[in-house]
Scaffold this motif. Structure first.
Motif, PDB file in Angstrom:
ATOM      1  N   UNK A 177       0.358  -1.362  -0.308  1.00  0.00           N
ATOM      2  CA  UNK A 177       0.241   0.360  -0.017  1.00  0.00           C
ATOM      3  C   UNK A 177       1.179   0.978   0.093  1.00  0.00           C
ATOM      4  N   UNK A 178       2.128   1.607   0.053  1.00  0.00           N
ATOM      5  CA  UNK A 178       2.734   2.488   1.374  1.00  0.00           C
ATOM      6  C   UNK A 178       3.508   2.452  -0.299  1.00  0.00           C
ATOM      7  N   UNK A 179       4.001   1.794  -0.857  1.00  0.00           N
ATOM      8  CA  UNK A 179       4.732   1.666  -2.137  1.00  0.00           C
ATOM      9  C   UNK A 179       3.399   2.168  -3.766  1.00  0.00           C
ATOM     10  N   UNK A 180       2.470   1.608  -3.457  1.00  0.00           N
ATOM     11  CA  UNK A 180       1.737   1.488  -4.572  1.00  0.00           C
ATOM     12  C   UNK A 180       0.640   2.999  -4.609  1.00  0.00           C
ATOM     13  N   UNK A 181       0.879   3.537  -3.283  1.00  0.00           N
ATOM     14  CA  UNK A 181      -0.255   4.960  -3.011  1.00  0.00           C
ATOM     15  C   UNK A 181       0.385   5.918  -2.042  1.00  0.00           C
ATOM     16  N   UNK A 182      -0.090   7.128  -2.093  1.00  0.00           N
ATOM     17  CA  UNK A 182       0.495   7.672  -1.110  1.00  0.00           C
ATOM     18  C   UNK A 182      -0.475   8.867   0.040  1.00  0.00           C
ATOM     19  N   UNK A 183      -1.386   7.813   0.119  1.00  0.00           N
ATOM     20  CA  UNK A 183      -2.490   7.797   0.741  1.00  0.00           C
ATOM     21  C   UNK A 183      -2.517   7.716   2.026  1.00  0.00           C
ATOM     22  N   UNK A 184      -2.584   8.878   3.137  1.00  0.00           N
ATOM     23  CA  UNK A 184      -2.144   8.332   5.063  1.00  0.00           C
ATOM     24  C   UNK A 184      -2.545   7.353   5.103  1.00  0.00           C
ATOM     25  N   UNK A 185      -2.322   6.554   6.100  1.00  0.00           N
ATOM     26  CA  UNK A 185      -2.689   5.203   6.585  1.00  0.00           C
ATOM     27  C   UNK A 185      -2.947   5.373   7.946  1.00  0.00           C
ATOM     28  N   UNK A 186      -4.665   4.909   8.318  1.00  0.00           N
ATOM     29  CA  UNK A 186      -4.828   4.872   9.818  1.00  0.00           C
ATOM     30  C   UNK A 186      -4.923   3.386  10.047  1.00  0.00           C
TER      31      UNK A 186
END
Length: 87
Positions: free
Chosen positions: A60-69
């Motif tokens: 997820x972190x590599x593919x998307x730049x969204x904030x994770x919670x």
């Protein structure tokens, strides 16, 4: 966007299974993702291995730049795995 991790199973182990779960989420769950925060909900997960979490979360972190919670992380297995992966 909230992702119920238990949709991938309640016992989440092995790096290949985590990679497969990420690819499935990429194809179906994150299909129309925008800049919303991604919330990973660990409710009903009984066992989470660091290898599974690493493959899924790193994907997820590599593919998307969204904030994770991360929510519902009280399970000792989930808590320990996230502490290992998120260092």
């Amino acid at each position: 966007m909230t992702v119920k991790i238990s949709n991938f199973g309640d016992i989440l182990m092995s790096r290949p299974a985590g990679r497969e779960a990420f690819l499935m989420a990429k194809a179906y769950v994150f299909k129309e993702i925008n800049n919303d925060e991604i919330i990973l909900d660990f409710n009903d997960v009984k066992v989470l291995a660091p290898s599974w979490a690493d493959e899924f979360i790193t994907g997820i972190k590599l593919e998307y730049k969204n904030t994770l919670k991360y929510i519902n992380t009280d399970n000792p297995s989930v808590k320990a795995s996230l502490n290992t992966v998120l260092r």
